[in-house]
Design a protein around this motif. Structure first.
Motif, PDB file in Angstrom:
ATOM      1  N   SER A 167       0.851  -1.187   0.000  1.00  0.00           N
ATOM      2  CA  SER A 167       0.000   0.000   0.000  1.00  0.00           C
ATOM      3  C   SER A 167       0.894   1.247   0.000  1.00  0.00           C
ATOM      4  O   SER A 167       1.831   1.382   0.770  1.00  0.00           O
ATOM      5  N   GLY A 168       0.618   2.149  -0.891  1.00  0.00           N
ATOM      6  CA  GLY A 168       1.390   3.377  -0.989  1.00  0.00           C
ATOM      7  C   GLY A 168       2.698   3.210  -1.746  1.00  0.00           C
ATOM      8  O   GLY A 168       3.451   4.164  -1.876  1.00  0.00           O
ATOM      9  N   GLU A 169       2.976   2.034  -2.243  1.00  0.00           N
ATOM     10  CA  GLU A 169       4.215   1.797  -2.985  1.00  0.00           C
ATOM     11  C   GLU A 169       4.042   2.236  -4.427  1.00  0.00           C
ATOM     12  O   GLU A 169       2.970   2.121  -5.004  1.00  0.00           O
ATOM     13  N   GLU A 170       5.103   2.712  -5.008  1.00  0.00           N
ATOM     14  CA  GLU A 170       5.093   3.085  -6.402  1.00  0.00           C
ATOM     15  C   GLU A 170       6.188   2.284  -7.100  1.00  0.00           C
ATOM     16  O   GLU A 170       7.358   2.381  -6.746  1.00  0.00           O
TER      17      GLU A 170
END
Length: 99
Positions: free
Chosen positions: A55-58
């Motif tokens: 989650s929130g990783e790019e």
């Protein structure tokens, strides 16, 4: 479960011949259910990757341009080395996997 090896064997063909057409239709209708049992928890959103919180990783991917000794297969659209070229018909390059 004990097996009686002296008893005559019943084959699948004998069992099918013994069943009437009406019995087979009844079995088929009974086995087909029009109700689908779907729960809200069966969606793909409920699956989690083991040991990873993304989650929130790019994610970043480095794209390398096609080289002079490579080609794009017209069937699978993957980039292959020229040694994997199987045929070239009318400008359509086909790899060995798709040929």
């Amino acid at each position: 479960m004990a097996t009686d090896y002296d008893a005559p064997r019943v084959t699948v063909d004998d069992e099918l011949a013994a069943d009437s057409l009406e019995e087979l239709k009844t079995r088929r209708n009974d086995s087909q259910s029009s109700v689908v049992d779907v729960e809200e928890t069966d969606t793909a959103e409920s699956f989690e990757l083991p040991g990873a919180d993304l989650s929130g990783e790019e994610l970043t991917v480095r794209v390398i341009p096609k080289r002079a000794d490579e080609f794009t297969c017209s069937s699978c659209f993957l980039v292959h080395h020229r040694s994997r070229l199987a045929s070239e018909e009318g400008g359509q390059l086909i790899c060995r996997d798709c040929a």
